[in-house]
Scaffold this motif. Structure first.
Motif, PDB file in Angstrom:
ATOM      1  N   ALA A 324     -10.106  31.932  20.199  1.00  4.50           N
ATOM      2  CA  ALA A 324      -9.544  33.009  20.911  1.00  4.50           C
ATOM      3  C   ALA A 324     -10.669  33.859  21.720  1.00  4.50           C
ATOM      4  N   TYR A 325     -11.833  33.956  20.968  1.00  2.00           N
ATOM      5  CA  TYR A 325     -13.064  34.339  21.303  1.00  2.00           C
ATOM      6  C   TYR A 325     -13.474  33.766  22.505  1.00  2.00           C
ATOM      7  N   GLU A 326     -13.716  32.537  22.302  1.00  2.00           N
ATOM      8  CA  GLU A 326     -14.260  31.612  23.503  1.00  2.00           C
ATOM      9  C   GLU A 326     -13.454  31.551  24.632  1.00  2.00           C
ATOM     10  N   ALA A 327     -12.124  31.308  24.483  1.00  2.00           N
ATOM     11  CA  ALA A 327     -10.945  31.257  25.423  1.00  2.00           C
ATOM     12  C   ALA A 327     -11.276  32.626  26.344  1.00  2.00           C
ATOM     13  N   GLU A 328     -11.520  33.624  25.874  1.00  2.00           N
ATOM     14  CA  GLU A 328     -11.342  34.920  26.370  1.00  2.00           C
ATOM     15  C   GLU A 328     -12.596  35.238  27.147  1.00  2.00           C
ATOM     16  N   LEU A 329     -13.901  34.814  26.662  1.00  2.00           N
ATOM     17  CA  LEU A 329     -15.013  35.171  27.249  1.00  2.00           C
ATOM     18  C   LEU A 329     -15.776  33.924  28.063  1.00  2.00           C
ATOM     19  N   ARG A 330     -15.492  32.872  28.014  1.00  2.00           N
ATOM     20  CA  ARG A 330     -15.942  31.630  28.539  1.00  2.00           C
ATOM     21  C   ARG A 330     -15.906  31.661  30.129  1.00  2.00           C
ATOM     22  N   PRO A 331     -15.045  32.164  30.668  1.00  2.00           N
ATOM     23  CA  PRO A 331     -14.939  32.256  32.274  1.00  2.00           C
ATOM     24  C   PRO A 331     -15.921  33.291  32.682  1.00  2.00           C
ATOM     25  N   TYR A 332     -16.117  34.538  31.983  1.00  2.00           N
ATOM     26  CA  TYR A 332     -17.036  35.428  32.226  1.00  2.00           C
ATOM     27  C   TYR A 332     -18.132  35.220  32.068  1.00  2.00           C
ATOM     28  N   ALA A 333     -18.566  34.128  30.853  1.00  2.00           N
ATOM     29  CA  ALA A 333     -20.093  33.934  31.001  1.00  2.00           C
ATOM     30  C   ALA A 333     -20.284  32.839  31.832  1.00  2.00           C
ATOM     31  N   GLU A 334     -19.349  32.031  32.281  1.00  2.00           N
ATOM     32  CA  GLU A 334     -19.870  30.985  33.219  1.00  2.00           C
ATOM     33  C   GLU A 334     -19.962  31.567  34.525  1.00  2.00           C
TER      34      GLU A 334
END
Length: 352
Positions: A324-334
Motif C-alpha cells: 500500500a505504501y508503494e502504491a500510494e507513493l510511487r507516482p509521486y516519486a516517479e
C-alpha cells in the motif's frame, strides 16, 4: 501485546521521521547509524507541498520556520562574473528553506528520548526468516527484529544486502560536484549567485553567517560516480572540470582544498521494481532518490516516512503495508525523478 520491533538503518531525515511516527503508533524502534554522531554538514534544504503537513504532524513546523534562511533570490552571472539576470528565491529555496544541520538536530531531539540510537555501527548481514529478520553488525551483537527499514541514502547498505548491487539500480544523471563553505568573498547577504558555462556550474549563497558562504562546484561528466572514492580523486576531477575558468573560480578551488566540511556527491537516481523484499523495505533516497536537481529530496523523505508509518500502523501485516505504501507513493516519486532528470539537463548534465 508484544510490540513490533523495527530496525531503521540511517539517522537522517527519513530515518528520524519514520522513527518518530512508528514510536508514536506503538512500535519498538531502534535506529543504527554508521556515522559516529549526527551529521553536521550539508546544504540548506527546502520544503514543498505536503511536506509542511508532515512537519506539522511531527510538531516541529514553527521551530523549523524559525530557522528560515530568508533567501532573497539568486543573481545569474556570465563567465566573467557580470550580472546577466535574476532568479526568485523560490527557484532554489522552495516555500521554506533551512540549514540541513538544524533540521537533523531538531528531528533527533524530538526522537532521542524515545528511540534507541546506535551510532558508529552498520549492518553487515540480513537473514530473513518467516517470522523475523536476523541482523548482524560491524560492532554490535546480532539481534532479531520483525522488520528492517533502509533509510540510509543513495548508497544504502540495506538496499545492497536485500536487493542487490548498487550498479543494478543507480542511474547517474551525468553531473557531479562538491560542496563546502568558504569566506564570503562575494559579500552575499541572504542571496545566491549562479554561473553556468561550458558544462560547469558555480553556485554560492550566504544566509545564517554573513562571514561565510556555501559553495557548490558542479560539472557534467560521463565518468562513473566518484562519491565513495578518496577525496584526492574527487578534488582532482573538480579541478580538471574547472581548468581555465576565470572569475573567482581559482579562489574557490583554493578554498575547497582547505575546507574541513568538503563533501562530494553525484546527481543520481535509484530505480527499483519494488521497494520491499520480505520483511525489508526502503524509504527516502535509499528507495527512490530523485537526485539533488529535483529539489525534492527532503520533502520526499518526510512524505515517504509518514506514508510508510501510516500503512504499517493500519495494515494487518507488513506485506500489505509495504504494498500500500508503494502504491500510494510511487507516482509521486516517479514525478520527482522526472523533475530531477529535467533539472540535470538544464544544468548541462550529460543525460541519456
Amino acid at each position: 501485546m508484544t510490540q513490533t520491533k523495527v530496525l531503521i538503518s540511517g539517522a537522517g531525515v527519513a530515518g528520524a521521521a519514520l522513527a518518530h511516527f512508528l514510536h508514536r503508533d506503538g512500535f519498538d524502534v531502534t535506529v543504527v547509524e554508521r556515522a559516529p554522531g549526527l551529521r553536521g554538514s550539508g546544504y540548506a534544504v527546502d520544503f514543498r507541498g505536503d511536506a509542511f503537513d508532515v512537519l506539522a504532524e511531527l510538531g516541529v513546523l514553527d521551530e523549523i520556520r524559525a530557522h528560515d534562511t530568508k533567501m532573497l533570490g539568486t543573481t545569474l552571472v556570465d563567465a566573467d562574473g557580470t550580472e546577466a539576470g535574476q532568479l526568485p528565491a523560490e527557484a532554489f529555496a522552495g516555500e521554506l528553506e533551512v540549514p540541513k544541520p538544524e533540521l537533523t538536530r531538531i528531528l533527533h531531539r524530538i526522537t532521542e528520548p524515545h528511540i534507541r540510537y546506535v551510532f558508529d555501527d552498520s549492518i553487515t548481514t540480513l537473514t530473513q526468516h518467516p517470522d523475523r529478520v536476523t541482523v548482524e553488525f560491524e560492532r554490535g551483537a546480532p539481534r532479531d527484529v520483525d522488520l528492517v527499514i533502509g533509510a540510509d541514502g543513495l548508497f544504502s547498505k540495506v538496499r545492497r544486502l536485500a536487493f542487490g548491487p548498487h550498479e543494478q539500480c543507480l542511474r547517474h544523471l551525468g553531473m557531479s560536484g562538491a560542496g563546502f563553505t568558504a569566506d564570503n568573498i562575494l559579500g552575499l547577504t541572504h542571496r545566491g549567485v549562479l554561473r553556468t558555462t561550458d558544462g560547469a556550474a558555480v553556485y554560492a549563497f550566504s544566509a545564517a553567517d554573513p562571514a561565510r558562504m556555501s559553495v557548490s562546484l558542479s560539472f557534467a561528466t560521463d565518468a562513473p560516480t566518484l562519491d565513495r572514492r578518496p577525496r584526492s580523486e574527487q578534488e582532482h576531477a573538480i579541478r580538471d572540470a574547472f581548468t581555465g575558468h576565470k572569475w573567482i573560480v581559482p579562489q574557490l578551488l583554493d578554498a575547497m582544498a582547505a575546507a574541513d566540511d568538503f563533501y562530494f556527491s553525484s546527481s543520481a537516481q535509484v530505480h527499483l521494481d519494488t521497494w520491499s523484499n520480505g520483511r525489508v523495505a526502503l524509504v527516502g533516497d535509499a528507495g527512490y532518490c530523485a537526485a539533488p536537481t529535483a529539489g525534492m529530496g527532503t520533502s520526499q523523505a518526510l512524505i515517504g516516512a509518514r506514508s510508510l508509518a501510516r500503512h504499517l500502523t493500519a495494515a494487518g501485516d507488513h506485506a500489505s503495508a509495504f504494498a500500500a505504501y508503494e502504491a500510494e507513493l510511487r507516482p509521486y516519486a516517479e514525478a520527482n525523478q522526472q523533475t530531477g532528470r529535467e533539472g540535470a539537463a538544464a544544468f548541462g548534465a550529460r543525460t541519456e
